[in-house]
Write a protein that holds these residues in place. Structure first.
Motif, PDB file in Angstrom:
ATOM      1  N   ALA A 111       0.858  -1.182   0.000  1.00 28.75           N
ATOM      2  CA  ALA A 111       0.000   0.000   0.000  1.00 28.75           C
ATOM      3  C   ALA A 111       0.894   1.232   0.000  1.00 28.75           C
ATOM      4  CB  ALA A 111      -0.908  -0.004   1.218  1.00 28.75           C
ATOM      5  N   ALA A 112       0.971   1.909  -1.136  1.00 33.14           N
ATOM      6  CA  ALA A 112       1.854   3.065  -1.287  1.00 33.14           C
ATOM      7  C   ALA A 112       1.033   4.350  -1.286  1.00 33.14           C
ATOM      8  CB  ALA A 112       2.646   2.944  -2.590  1.00 33.14           C
ATOM      9  N   LYS A 113       1.475   5.321  -0.490  1.00 36.95           N
ATOM     10  CA  LYS A 113       0.747   6.586  -0.389  1.00 36.95           C
ATOM     11  C   LYS A 113       1.717   7.754  -0.274  1.00 36.95           C
ATOM     12  CE  LYS A 113      -3.452   4.802   1.844  1.00 36.95           C
ATOM     13  NZ  LYS A 113      -4.360   4.917   3.018  1.00 36.95           N
ATOM     14  N   GLY A 114       1.224   8.924  -0.638  1.00 32.59           N
ATOM     15  CA  GLY A 114       1.980  10.152  -0.453  1.00 32.59           C
ATOM     16  C   GLY A 114       1.168  11.126   0.383  1.00 32.59           C
ATOM     17  N   VAL A 146       5.873  13.292   2.207  1.00 29.56           N
ATOM     18  CA  VAL A 146       6.429  12.064   2.757  1.00 29.56           C
ATOM     19  C   VAL A 146       5.700  10.897   2.102  1.00 29.56           C
ATOM     20  CG1 VAL A 146       4.855  12.020   4.756  1.00 29.56           C
ATOM     21  CG2 VAL A 146       7.038  10.809   4.863  1.00 29.56           C
ATOM     22  N   LEU A 147       6.477   9.911   1.658  1.00 26.31           N
ATOM     23  CA  LEU A 147       5.930   8.714   1.028  1.00 26.31           C
ATOM     24  C   LEU A 147       5.927   7.580   2.041  1.00 26.31           C
ATOM     25  CD1 LEU A 147       7.886   8.917  -2.361  1.00 26.31           C
ATOM     26  CD2 LEU A 147       5.588   9.785  -1.861  1.00 26.31           C
ATOM     27  N   SER A 148       4.896   6.758   2.002  1.00 23.29           N
ATOM     28  CA  SER A 148       4.797   5.654   2.956  1.00 23.29           C
ATOM     29  C   SER A 148       4.462   4.354   2.243  1.00 23.29           C
ATOM     30  CB  SER A 148       3.735   5.952   4.019  1.00 23.29           C
ATOM     31  OG  SER A 148       2.448   6.035   3.432  1.00 23.29           O
ATOM     32  N   LEU A 149       4.895   3.259   2.855  1.00 19.62           N
ATOM     33  CA  LEU A 149       4.583   1.916   2.377  1.00 19.62           C
ATOM     34  C   LEU A 149       3.950   1.141   3.519  1.00 19.62           C
ATOM     35  CD1 LEU A 149       7.819   1.047   0.350  1.00 19.62           C
ATOM     36  CD2 LEU A 149       5.562   1.593  -0.577  1.00 19.62           C
ATOM     37  N   ASP A 150       2.775   0.580   3.258  1.00 21.20           N
ATOM     38  CA  ASP A 150       2.041  -0.181   4.273  1.00 21.20           C
ATOM     39  C   ASP A 150       1.902   0.603   5.576  1.00 21.20           C
ATOM     40  OD1 ASP A 150       1.702  -2.220   2.484  1.00 21.20           O
ATOM     41  OD2 ASP A 150       3.284  -3.496   3.297  1.00 21.20           O
ATOM     42  N   GLY A 151       1.648   1.892   5.438  1.00 17.73           N
ATOM     43  CA  GLY A 151       1.372   2.728   6.597  1.00 17.73           C
ATOM     44  C   GLY A 151       2.582   3.232   7.348  1.00 17.73           C
ATOM     45  N   GLU A 152       3.796   2.930   6.863  1.00  9.30           N
ATOM     46  CA  GLU A 152       5.004   3.380   7.546  1.00  9.30           C
ATOM     47  C   GLU A 152       5.787   4.327   6.640  1.00  9.30           C
ATOM     48  OE1 GLU A 152       7.110  -0.134   8.684  1.00  9.30           O
ATOM     49  OE2 GLU A 152       5.890  -0.428  10.483  1.00  9.30           O
ATOM     50  N   PRO A 153       6.281   5.452   7.177  1.00  9.65           N
ATOM     51  CA  PRO A 153       7.015   6.412   6.343  1.00  9.65           C
ATOM     52  C   PRO A 153       8.303   5.805   5.815  1.00  9.65           C
ATOM     53  CG  PRO A 153       7.269   6.953   8.660  1.00  9.65           C
ATOM     54  CD  PRO A 153       6.243   5.861   8.593  1.00  9.65           C
ATOM     55  N   CYS A 154       8.598   6.055   4.547  1.00 12.22           N
ATOM     56  CA  CYS A 154       9.815   5.484   3.974  1.00 12.22           C
ATOM     57  C   CYS A 154      10.690   6.517   3.276  1.00 12.22           C
ATOM     58  CB  CYS A 154       9.481   4.349   3.008  1.00 12.22           C
ATOM     59  SG  CYS A 154       8.688   4.879   1.493  1.00 12.22           S
ATOM     60  N   GLU A 155      10.121   7.651   2.855  1.00 13.41           N
ATOM     61  CA  GLU A 155      10.947   8.614   2.128  1.00 13.41           C
ATOM     62  C   GLU A 155      10.380  10.024   2.289  1.00 13.41           C
ATOM     63  OE1 GLU A 155      13.144   9.016  -2.204  1.00 13.41           O
ATOM     64  OE2 GLU A 155      11.432   7.668  -2.005  1.00 13.41           O
ATOM     65  N   LEU A 156      11.266  10.961   2.580  1.00 20.20           N
ATOM     66  CA  LEU A 156      10.908  12.376   2.606  1.00 20.20           C
ATOM     67  C   LEU A 156      11.436  12.997   1.319  1.00 20.20           C
ATOM     68  CD1 LEU A 156       9.709  14.778   4.200  1.00 20.20           C
ATOM     69  CD2 LEU A 156      12.013  15.177   5.103  1.00 20.20           C
ATOM     70  N   VAL A 157      10.545  13.624   0.560  1.00 21.20           N
ATOM     71  CA  VAL A 157      10.897  14.155  -0.757  1.00 21.20           C
ATOM     72  C   VAL A 157      10.675  15.661  -0.777  1.00 21.20           C
ATOM     73  CG1 VAL A 157      10.461  14.042  -3.240  1.00 21.20           C
ATOM     74  CG2 VAL A 157      10.188  11.985  -1.828  1.00 21.20           C
ATOM     75  N   GLU A 158      11.709  16.392  -1.154  1.00 21.92           N
ATOM     76  CA  GLU A 158      11.607  17.836  -1.347  1.00 21.92           C
ATOM     77  C   GLU A 158      11.860  18.131  -2.818  1.00 21.92           C
ATOM     78  OE1 GLU A 158      14.426  19.509   1.375  1.00 21.92           O
ATOM     79  OE2 GLU A 158      13.018  19.423   3.058  1.00 21.92           O
ATOM     80  N   GLY A 179       0.057  11.901 -11.068  1.00 22.68           N
ATOM     81  CA  GLY A 179       1.162  11.674 -11.988  1.00 22.68           C
ATOM     82  C   GLY A 179       2.462  12.321 -11.544  1.00 22.68           C
ATOM     83  N   GLY A 180       2.396  13.160 -10.492  1.00 21.79           N
ATOM     84  CA  GLY A 180       3.600  13.801  -9.983  1.00 21.79           C
ATOM     85  C   GLY A 180       3.950  15.076 -10.725  1.00 21.79           C
ATOM     86  N   SER A 181       4.937  15.799 -10.193  1.00 26.97           N
ATOM     87  CA  SER A 181       5.341  17.067 -10.803  1.00 26.97           C
ATOM     88  C   SER A 181       5.911  16.864 -12.200  1.00 26.97           C
ATOM     89  CB  SER A 181       6.368  17.776  -9.915  1.00 26.97           C
ATOM     90  OG  SER A 181       7.481  16.934  -9.662  1.00 26.97           O
ATOM     91  N   GLY A 182       6.543  15.712 -12.439  1.00 31.87           N
ATOM     92  CA  GLY A 182       7.086  15.437 -13.769  1.00 31.87           C
ATOM     93  C   GLY A 182       6.013  15.399 -14.837  1.00 31.87           C
ATOM     94  N   ARG A 183       4.832  14.875 -14.475  1.00 34.60           N
ATOM     95  CA  ARG A 183       3.710  14.833 -15.415  1.00 34.60           C
ATOM     96  C   ARG A 183       3.257  16.253 -15.767  1.00 34.60           C
ATOM     97  NH1 ARG A 183       2.420  12.111 -19.212  1.00 34.60           N
ATOM     98  NH2 ARG A 183       2.440  14.172 -20.150  1.00 34.60           N
TER      99      ARG A 183
END
Length: 253
Positions: A111-114, A146-158, A179-183
């Protein structure tokens, strides 16, 4: 069991045992779902008291490497250490689809979320100013999540973007971008043609420590990525931080 290291520092018995077990978990000697040796076995192996072993296990638990299960003992978690492939997320998502990072991790059954933390104009770090050739007091747009996997934080993105590109566009909106900023950049006429990554290890900043729920004394993997478009113009700079003991980066050449 405390030993003096080559640099004169002293590691406690608890730290040494945690480091030994952490290394074996990360290297796959203990598989996900496998039980660690019993307290009695580790007491005999390391020659220390039960409380010291328990303290080492508590450290690994706080690092999200193991869990204690009633009747089973201490078990290596499924998310022992994940391999991330940055090239899989380089290109913008196809029109109307999710951010590539979300899609790729959902394919793994996760489960991936931002979660968006901040959008606004800031004076960026010197490294970002150098990429965009900004003066010392010139602002850029910052999108932090912050991006999370299975409800746990995994990456902080600036994500930093030049205002001459971002001003008056969806990039300024205070919500996650499909689609993200790249889109959005590609839709604005700035396609991603190449990326440059600089990867280093460092102790977490207070912001990274809080966002990633980091235990103490462990480094983060820091990636500084510059995205280039037509005529090799830099259109985006990202600073990404992951817990170093939970993730590794894979690059194929």
């Amino acid at each position: 069991m405390a030993n003096e290291q080559a640099d004169g520092s002293v590691w406690s018995s608890q730290e040494q045992i945690a480091a030994h077990l952490r290394d074996r978990i990360i290297n796959g000697d203990f598989e996900p779902g496998e039980k660690l040796p019993s307290l009695r076995q580790m007491e005999a192996q390391f020659g220390v008291a039960t409380n010291t072993i328990r303290a080492a296990i508590a450290t690994l638990t706080s690092e999200r490497l193991v869990i204690s299960e009633q009747g089973r003992g201490v078990i290596v978690r499924r998310h022992r250490q994940l391999t991330m492939r940055p090239a899989a997320y380089k290109n913008p998502a196809p029109q109307g689809q999710k951010y590539q990072w979300l899609t790729e991790n959902e394919k793994r059954g996760m489960a991936a979320k931002g979660k968006l933390l901040h959008v606004g104009e800031v004076i960026p770090p010197a490294a970002v100013r150098a990429v965009f050739q900004l003066g010392k007091n010139e602002p850029a747009l910052l999108r932090r999540q912050v991006l999370s996997l299975d409800g746990e934080p995994c990456e902080l993105v600036e994500v930093y973007l030049p205002l001459e590109i971002a001003a008056g566009t969806k990039l300024m909106n205070n919500h996650l971008l499909r689609g993200g900023s790249g889109r959005v950049l590609e839709d604005l006429g700035y396609p991603t043609l190449r990326c440059e990554d600089r990867v280093s290890a460092q102790l977490p900043t207070p912001e990274q420590y809080a966002a990633l729920q980091m235990p103490t004394k462990l480094p983060v993997l820091r990636t500084f990525r510059t995205t280039f478009s037509t005529d090799d113009r830099p259109i985006q700079a990202e600073i990404m931080a992951k817990a170093g003991h939970l993730y590794e980066l894979r690059y194929d050449f």
